[in-house]
Design an enzyme around this catalytic site. Structure first.
Site, PDB file in Angstrom:
ATOM      1  N   ASN A 118       0.973  -1.603   0.425  1.00  0.00           N
ATOM      2  CA  ASN A 118       0.274   0.195  -0.107  1.00  0.00           C
ATOM      3  C   ASN A 118       1.055   1.178  -0.111  1.00  0.00           C
ATOM      4  OD1 ASN A 118      -1.325   2.055   1.360  1.00  0.00           O
ATOM      5  ND2 ASN A 118      -2.899   1.286   1.730  1.00  0.00           N
ATOM      6  N   ASP A 159      -0.060   4.405  -0.279  1.00  0.00           N
ATOM      7  CA  ASP A 159      -1.073   5.612   0.236  1.00  0.00           C
ATOM      8  C   ASP A 159       0.104   6.316   0.447  1.00  0.00           C
ATOM      9  OD1 ASP A 159      -3.454   4.784  -0.755  1.00  0.00           O
ATOM     10  OD2 ASP A 159      -3.888   3.991   1.160  1.00  0.00           O
ATOM     11  N   HIS A 160       1.179   5.859   1.616  1.00  0.00           N
ATOM     12  CA  HIS A 160       1.773   7.460   2.380  1.00  0.00           C
ATOM     13  C   HIS A 160       2.917   7.981   1.929  1.00  0.00           C
ATOM     14  CE1 HIS A 160      -0.977   6.811   5.662  1.00  0.00           C
ATOM     15  NE2 HIS A 160      -0.771   6.032   5.586  1.00  0.00           N
ATOM     16  N   ARG A 206       2.936  19.009   1.134  1.00  0.00           N
ATOM     17  CA  ARG A 206       3.444  20.422   0.682  1.00  0.00           C
ATOM     18  C   ARG A 206       2.766  20.595  -0.873  1.00  0.00           C
ATOM     19  NH1 ARG A 206       8.558  22.295   1.713  1.00  0.00           N
ATOM     20  NH2 ARG A 206       8.267  22.699   3.732  1.00  0.00           N
ATOM     21  N   HIS A 220      -5.732   4.001  -1.918  1.00  0.00           N
ATOM     22  CA  HIS A 220      -7.467   4.091  -0.872  1.00  0.00           C
ATOM     23  C   HIS A 220      -7.215   5.154  -1.643  1.00  0.00           C
ATOM     24  CE1 HIS A 220      -9.769   4.483   3.155  1.00  0.00           C
ATOM     25  NE2 HIS A 220     -10.711   4.046   1.754  1.00  0.00           N
ATOM     26  N   ARG A 274      -9.152   7.965  -1.573  1.00  0.00           N
ATOM     27  CA  ARG A 274     -10.222   8.227  -0.361  1.00  0.00           C
ATOM     28  C   ARG A 274     -11.299   9.975  -0.751  1.00  0.00           C
ATOM     29  NH1 ARG A 274      -9.034   6.564   5.335  1.00  0.00           N
ATOM     30  NH2 ARG A 274     -10.602   8.119   5.814  1.00  0.00           N
ATOM     31  N   ARG A 301      -7.218  13.121   1.300  1.00  0.00           N
ATOM     32  CA  ARG A 301      -6.520  13.287   1.478  1.00  0.00           C
ATOM     33  C   ARG A 301      -4.689  12.872   0.909  1.00  0.00           C
ATOM     34  NH1 ARG A 301      -7.098  10.286   7.024  1.00  0.00           N
ATOM     35  NH2 ARG A 301      -8.762  11.792   6.492  1.00  0.00           N
ATOM     36  N   HIS A 302      -4.263  11.880   0.610  1.00  0.00           N
ATOM     37  CA  HIS A 302      -3.162  11.032  -0.227  1.00  0.00           C
ATOM     38  C   HIS A 302      -3.526  10.930  -1.640  1.00  0.00           C
ATOM     39  CE1 HIS A 302      -5.312   7.417   1.402  1.00  0.00           C
ATOM     40  NE2 HIS A 302      -4.925   7.268   2.833  1.00  0.00           N
ATOM     41  N   GLU A 356      -9.004   0.065  -2.652  1.00  0.00           N
ATOM     42  CA  GLU A 356      -9.558   0.261  -1.420  1.00  0.00           C
ATOM     43  C   GLU A 356     -10.608   1.832  -2.262  1.00  0.00           C
ATOM     44  OE1 GLU A 356      -7.509   0.766   1.827  1.00  0.00           O
ATOM     45  OE2 GLU A 356      -6.062  -1.088   1.652  1.00  0.00           O
ATOM     46  N   THR A 392      -6.705   6.272   9.979  1.00  0.00           N
ATOM     47  CA  THR A 392      -7.060   5.548   8.658  1.00  0.00           C
ATOM     48  C   THR A 392      -7.868   4.535   9.127  1.00  0.00           C
ATOM     49  OG1 THR A 392      -5.495   4.049   8.321  1.00  0.00           O
ATOM     50  CG2 THR A 392      -5.572   4.378  10.674  1.00  0.00           C
ATOM     51  N   THR A 393      -7.992   3.280   8.345  1.00  0.00           N
ATOM     52  CA  THR A 393      -9.352   3.071   8.333  1.00  0.00           C
ATOM     53  C   THR A 393      -9.152   2.325   9.616  1.00  0.00           C
ATOM     54  OG1 THR A 393      -9.081   2.595   6.499  1.00  0.00           O
ATOM     55  CG2 THR A 393     -10.664   0.983   7.263  1.00  0.00           C
ATOM     56  N   GLU A 396     -10.943  -9.638   3.012  1.00  0.00           N
ATOM     57  CA  GLU A 396      -9.630  -8.977   3.985  1.00  0.00           C
ATOM     58  C   GLU A 396     -10.535  -8.960   5.489  1.00  0.00           C
ATOM     59  OE1 GLU A 396      -7.107  -6.269   1.983  1.00  0.00           O
ATOM     60  OE2 GLU A 396      -6.658  -5.426   4.056  1.00  0.00           O
ATOM     61  N   HIS A 414      -3.901  -4.736   7.620  1.00  0.00           N
ATOM     62  CA  HIS A 414      -3.506  -3.184   9.150  1.00  0.00           C
ATOM     63  C   HIS A 414      -2.964  -3.250  10.061  1.00  0.00           C
ATOM     64  CE1 HIS A 414      -5.858   0.702  10.120  1.00  0.00           C
ATOM     65  NE2 HIS A 414      -6.178   0.883   9.191  1.00  0.00           N
ATOM     66  N   GLY A 415      -2.287  -2.565   9.717  1.00  0.00           N
ATOM     67  CA  GLY A 415      -1.370  -2.638  11.482  1.00  0.00           C
ATOM     68  C   GLY A 415      -0.258  -3.418  11.363  1.00  0.00           C
TER      69      GLY A 415
HETATM   70  N1  PXP Z   1      -5.873  -3.004   4.070  1.00  0.00           N
HETATM   71  C1  PXP Z   1      -6.362  -2.206   4.584  1.00  0.00           C
HETATM   72  C2  PXP Z   1      -7.645  -2.059   3.912  1.00  0.00           C
HETATM   73  C3  PXP Z   1      -6.673  -0.516   4.802  1.00  0.00           C
HETATM   74  O1  PXP Z   1      -7.698   0.256   4.450  1.00  0.00           O
HETATM   75  C4  PXP Z   1      -5.384  -0.613   5.090  1.00  0.00           C
HETATM   76  C5  PXP Z   1      -4.859   1.160   5.521  1.00  0.00           C
HETATM   77  O2  PXP Z   1      -4.540   2.153   4.476  1.00  0.00           O
HETATM   78  C6  PXP Z   1      -4.201  -1.141   5.267  1.00  0.00           C
HETATM   79  C7  PXP Z   1      -5.011  -2.945   4.569  1.00  0.00           C
HETATM   80  C8  PXP Z   1      -2.668  -1.081   5.494  1.00  0.00           C
HETATM   81  O3  PXP Z   1      -2.776  -0.789   6.542  1.00  0.00           O
HETATM   82  P1  PXP Z   1      -0.906  -0.145   6.935  1.00  0.00           P
HETATM   83  O4  PXP Z   1      -1.302   1.108   5.973  1.00  0.00           O
HETATM   84  O5  PXP Z   1      -1.658  -0.046   8.560  1.00  0.00           O
HETATM   85  O6  PXP Z   1      -0.019  -1.216   6.719  1.00  0.00           O
END
Ligand code: PXP
Length: 236
Positions: A7, A9-10, A18, A43, A45, A49-50, A70, A100-101, A151, A189-190
């Site tokens: 993922n 996104d970040h 910026r 994702h 959104r 935001r990203h 996502e 976050t989600t 998931e 997630h996490g």
């Molecule tokens: N899976 C889903 C469905 C998510 O929404 C996210 C966060 O966007 C992730 C996985 C990844 O989570 P993390 O950034 O904590 O690894």
């Protein structure tokens, strides 16, 4: 052991800090592929935001592995997905104030709207997965919605400082339930370099989606190396 969806996104979060053009998530996706990513996850959104619409459009053209989008169950977002047609859409809950989600999608509560949304996405040739909490009722309802995959939300396990073994056992039971329901098992997630291995070792785990921890490590070692290190931990 599992395949890896990265993922990114970040990477876009840093760019949006910026409102500039770098770092580009499109470059991040290419580097993640060089490191062995089996899928690229983004994702889009509602508040953008990203990830931006442009990122989705360009990634659709450049990503060579599976592109997993996502998305919240919102008609405007679903229209975008149907038009761009990523390989897979994972439907997630979305809440403007969250960092976050925060939890899984309540598929029991939203079953009726979900059935229509899933039908629309599947008619566009998109594979649909549902991001749900590891609970039997959610899994059973997901199976009744004719999606091929779910998931499982691993946030409770990842956040459990003390009771992570208990949370892992809940995930293991849910994983068995997912197989019995005939669904493909994904999770995320996490997850981090420290906590990922027991989740990757759950029987029949197909794909892990991991973002924050990989991007955080990529700051120091580069994206391709960060992905390689995660691939080494989760197996295939
Ligand atoms: N899976 C889903 C469905 C998510 O929404 C996210 C966060 O966007 C992730 C996985 C990844 O989570 P993390 O950034 O904590 O690894």
């Amino acid at each position: 052991m599992a395949t890896l969806g990265v993922n990114i996104d970040h990477v876009a979060t840093i760019r949006e800090a910026r409102r500039t053009i770098e770092p580009d998530p499109v470059w991040a996706a290419a580097a993640a592929e060089l490191g062995g990513a089996d899928a690229i996850t983004i994702h889009l959104r509602e508040d953008r935001r990203h990830i931006q619409d442009r990122d989705l459009e360009v990634l659709k053209k450049t990503v060579q592995v599976k592109l997993n989008l996502e998305l919240a169950m919102n008609p405007l977002m679903v229209d975008i997905a149907c038009r761009v047609a990523p390989d897979q859409v994972t439907i997630v809950p979305e809440n403007r104030e969250e960092v976050t989600t925060e939890g899984g999608l309540d598929v029991v509560r939203h079953k009726k709207e979900l059935a229509a949304t899933i039908g629309k996405l599947q008619d566009a040739g998109i594979i649909v997965s549902l991001f749900i909490d590891p609970e039997p009722e959610q899994i059973q309802t997901a199976a009744s919605l004719s999606v091929p995959a779910v998931e499982l939300h691993t946030g409770a396990y990842a956040n459990a400082a003390k009771n992570s073994l208990e949370e892992l056992q809940l995930l293991a039971r849910a994983a068995t339930f997912v197989h019995q329901a005939g669904l493909i098992l994904n999770a995320g997630h996490g997850l981090t370099y420290r906590n990922v291995t027991p989740v990757a070792e759950l029987e029949g785990m197909e794909e892990l989606n991991i973002g924050h921890s990989i991007v955080a490590r990529a700051v120091f070692v580069g994206m391709a190396e960060a992905v390689r290190e995660m691939k080494d931990l989760i197996g295939r």
